[in-house]
Write an enzyme that holds these catalytic residues in place. Sequence first.
Site, PDB file in Angstrom:
ATOM      1  N   LYS A 127      25.965  -3.179  -0.472  1.00  0.00           N
ATOM      2  CA  LYS A 127      27.430  -2.973  -0.520  1.00  0.00           C
ATOM      3  C   LYS A 127      27.896  -2.135   0.661  1.00  0.00           C
ATOM      4  CE  LYS A 127      26.763  -2.434  -5.441  1.00  0.00           C
ATOM      5  NZ  LYS A 127      26.689  -1.335  -6.420  1.00  0.00           N
TER       6      LYS A 127
ATOM      7  N   ARG B  94       0.795  -1.230   0.000  1.00  0.00           N
ATOM      8  CA  ARG B  94       0.000   0.000   0.000  1.00  0.00           C
ATOM      9  C   ARG B  94       0.823   1.272   0.000  1.00  0.00           C
ATOM     10  NH1 ARG B  94      -2.688  -3.732   1.791  1.00  0.00           N
ATOM     11  NH2 ARG B  94      -0.710  -4.202   2.728  1.00  0.00           N
ATOM     12  N   THR B  95       1.748   1.372   0.935  1.00  0.00           N
ATOM     13  CA  THR B  95       2.416   2.661   1.131  1.00  0.00           C
ATOM     14  C   THR B  95       3.198   3.046  -0.125  1.00  0.00           C
ATOM     15  OG1 THR B  95       2.582   2.083   3.456  1.00  0.00           O
ATOM     16  CG2 THR B  95       3.899   3.957   2.716  1.00  0.00           C
TER      17      THR B  95
ATOM     18  N   HIS C  93       4.535   5.814  11.592  1.00  0.00           N
ATOM     19  CA  HIS C  93       4.080   5.610  10.205  1.00  0.00           C
ATOM     20  C   HIS C  93       3.080   6.743   9.899  1.00  0.00           C
ATOM     21  CE1 HIS C  93       2.948   3.907   6.491  1.00  0.00           C
ATOM     22  NE2 HIS C  93       2.709   2.652   6.831  1.00  0.00           N
TER      23      HIS C  93
ATOM     24  N   ARG D  74      10.992   3.911   3.656  1.00  0.00           N
ATOM     25  CA  ARG D  74      10.630   2.927   4.691  1.00  0.00           C
ATOM     26  C   ARG D  74      11.887   2.169   5.069  1.00  0.00           C
ATOM     27  NH1 ARG D  74       5.651  -1.175   4.592  1.00  0.00           N
ATOM     28  NH2 ARG D  74       4.659   0.785   5.163  1.00  0.00           N
TER      29      ARG D  74
END
Length: 312
Positions: free
Chosen positions: A86, A57-58, A135, A107
Site C-alpha cells: 500500500k 535459511r536466514t 549480509h 531483508r
Amino acid sequence: MQKLKHLRHVMSPLDLTTEELDKMMDLAEDMEAKPEKYAHVCDGMKLATLFYEPSTRTRLSFETAMLNMGGSVIGFHSADSSSATKGESVADTIRVLGCFADIAAMRHPKEGAPMVAASVSPIPVINGGDGGHQHPTQTLADLMTIRKLKGRLNNLTVGLCGDLKFGRTVHSLISALVRYDNVKFVLISPEELRLPSYVKEDVLAKNHKEFTEVIRLEEALPSLDILYMTRVQKERFFNEDDYVRMKDFYILDEEKMGLARDDMYVLHPLPRVNEISVDVDADPRAAYFRQVYWGMYMRMALMFTLLELEVK
Ligand code: CP
C-alpha cells in the site's frame, strides 16, 4: 520492550569488532553445548522478521534462534503480505514493529534499506541481506564454520568463486576477513562478474591484502585453504540472456575436487543451483550444511549480545 543501555544495529560485519566476533563464536559454541542454559533468556521477548525478499535459511534460522532462547516471533516473509504493497515505507514499518517487538531482522532487495530502518528504529535492527550490498549474519556463519574447521581465521588463502559483483555474502565476508592477519584472496569469476572496484580499492587494497583475479577455478584450487562458492543470482540480472550465459560458468564436481588439498573446505551460503554438483555433498570437505547449522547458533549469539542478555 527490553530497555537497552546501548541501542546497536548490525548492518555489516564492521559493526562488530574482531574481539566481539571472537566472543560471539565462543558464546555460540557454549549455546550448542549447553542449550538448557539459554532456553529461557528471551522469555517474554519477540523477534520481528521483516523479509521483503525470499529466504529459507536466514529467516528460519533467526526464528529458530529466538525460539531456542524462549522468545517468540512475529513478522512477514514477503513484501506482498505487508502494507508495503500500500506504499508504507521501511521507516514507518520499523516504527510500527518497534511497538511490538524487542529486536528485528530485515531483508530487502534495495541496498541500504535496513540502514534507513535502523536510523529511526527504537529496537536493534539486523541486516538479513540488502540487495547486492551486505549480509553480515551469513558472515557470522561463515567465520564460525572456518574457525571450527581450520582452527583459525588468520593465515588462510581463501578463494571466492562465482558472482563476486552482486554477491553480498562475498562483500561481507571480505570485509570481515581483511581484519585477520595474513589472509590472501583468490577472486575467481568471469570478467562480467568481477568484484566491484570499490571493494578491491576501499577494502582489500586499503587493508594491504594480497589478492589475485583468475577466471579458471582449476587454476586456483590447488592453492586454497577455503573455497567459497556462490550462486549466479538470477534476481540481480537486468537481462535474462546475460544470466543464462553466466549461470553454469562454474560447476564444482568431484573430479575438480581432486585438484584441491585434503584439508581444503568448500563453503557456500546456499541456496545452490548447479554450481556445486550433488556428488560433492558426500565429500568430507563439503562444509555448506555445517555452515547452515552454525549460522543458527551465531544468530542466537548475536541477538543475545544486542539484547544485552545475561545468563541467570
Ligand atoms: N544464505 C542465505 O541468505 O540463504 P537464504 O536466502 O535462504 O536466507
